[in-house]
Scaffold this active site. Structure first.
Site, short mmCIF file in Angstrom:
data_model
loop_
_atom_site.label_atom_id
_atom_site.label_comp_id
_atom_site.label_asym_id
_atom_site.label_seq_id
_atom_site.Cartn_x
_atom_site.Cartn_y
_atom_site.Cartn_z
N GLU A 54 0.87 -0.91 0.14
CA GLU A 54 0.26 0.20 -0.69
C GLU A 54 0.42 1.31 -0.09
O GLU A 54 0.68 1.88 -0.44
CB GLU A 54 -1.36 0.04 1.05
N ALA A 164 16.60 -44.16 -5.48
CA ALA A 164 18.65 -44.56 -5.19
C ALA A 164 18.32 -45.76 -6.01
O ALA A 164 17.52 -46.41 -5.27
CB ALA A 164 18.78 -44.18 -3.81
#
Length: 362
Positions: A54, A164
């Site tokens: 603002e 993995a």
């Protein structure tokens, strides 16, 4: 509210997104001042301690702000923090109408900003494009209402859900485009959380390596018995936080603190850390969004505790087989009612890989 109102609020949200990576721990907020059908000022909140959206918009508008409508993506603040209250600035500028996308969840504001504007004779409307505004600040809303950050687990895996090989090799399952996309996730996050297993196996940096990066997330390790090496790469530059339940290793903690880490002791929970306490502490440190980049142990522990809000899965077009490591260690289920249920949010290709974003149903 009209279609024109929606147009200006959409612009305010567009501006707010410019603070996606920088506004933390404050919310991302945009403001547009409109008079006689034209924008006379606009701005967004860039960094904590700097002017709010603002204030930026009012500075640009000057005297043209008198009689204008302010479109703000979050209720203007009414309290003095590091910057003055935005409601006072709007009142003094003579704004005639304020349209806010959503009420501020901060208990210091929580409706009182709009109340003060209304008492000053300013027309107030709230709720326009509220879902979009809350989504933009989902971590801030969670921290203010739940007391813990928004938690997203990022997992790179093969199409059969393997992260993995059995021997631990995981670099690289996904491609360069996916890894670059992860950098953007890190850039918007307040903290990146990993487990000690990942630290010992991969020695990650957990930093943002984008040329545009102006802020680094907090690097966090869940380390129950304090095994983090003092020369771990994520300790470089200081600022890392290590959570441990080990109260006896005073010497280890001292060594890590000399290396630049902050060692925080949390209670034990089952065989590891009280992860809810860890997240509450991160919220107290101002963390809105936490990105988890960890292995199956920590991912599983967070999921079992109901602490994961979202999964960002990067799936490679490959298969690693049953012997490879999975996404998360979860308890064996006796029936399907016990499964972790998800809600699809986004599916798209990122280079050669597939990115799937899913929210955990709670």
């Amino acid at each position: 509210m009209t279609t024109t109102d929606s147009q200006w609020m959409a612009r305010a949200l567009q501006l707010a997104r410019r603070g996606l990576e920088t506004a933390t721990p404050n919310p991302r907020v945009g403001c547009v001042l409109v008079k006689d059908g034209a924008i006379v000022g606009e701005g967004w909140h860039e960094r904590a301690g700097e002017p709010h959206a603002e204030a930026h918009a009012l500075r640009v508008a000057g005297e043209a702000a008198r009689g204008a409508t302010a479109y703000v993506t979050l209720e203007p603040c009414n309290h003095q923090g590091r910057t003055p209250p935005c409601v006072d600035a709007l009142i003094q500028a003579g704004v005639a109408r304020v349209v806010a996308a959503t009420q501020d969840p901060n208990p210091n504001v929580a409706g009182r900003g709009m109340e003060k504007l209304r008492e000053a004779g300013i027309e107030i409307e709230c709720g326009l494009m509220e879902a979009e505004a809350r989504e933009l600040n989902i971590g801030f809303f969670m921290r203010m209402t739940r007391g813990t950050p928004w938690v997203c687990s990022k997992i790179a895996a093969s199409l059969d859900g393997r992260t993995a090989l059995k021997n631990g090799a995981s670099q690289w399952i996904t491609g360069e485009d996916a890894r670059r996309d992860v950098q953007r996730l890190r850039a918007r996050s307040c903290a990146v959380l990993t487990g000690i297993g990942t630290v010992l196996a991969d020695d990650p940096l957990l930093n943002v390596r984008l040329p545009s990066a102006s802020r680094q997330p907090l690097r966090v390790v869940a380390d129950t018995v304090l095994r983090t090496p003092p020369d771990a790469r994520l300790l470089q530059g200081g600022g890392a936080v290590i959570y441990t339940a080990d109260e006896s290793s005073v010497d280890k903690a001292a060594v890590l603190e000399r290396a630049g880490a902050c060692v925080v002791r949390t209670p034990r929970w089952d065989d590891g850390l009280d992860l809810a306490a860890l997240l509450r502490d991160l919220a107290a440190r101002g963390c809105n969004e936490v990105l988890v980049e960890a292995g199956a142990c920590l991912n599983g522990a967070l999921l079992r505790a109901g602490l994961v809000d979202e999964l960002a899965l990067y799936l490679a077009p490959s298969l690693l087989g049953d012997a490879a490591r999975g996404l998360a260690h979860l308890s064996e289920l006796e029936n399907l009612d016990q499964r972790v249920e998800l809600e699809w949010r986004d599916v798209r290709c990122v280079g050669a890989d597939l990115r799937v974003v899913a929210r955990v149903r709670k």
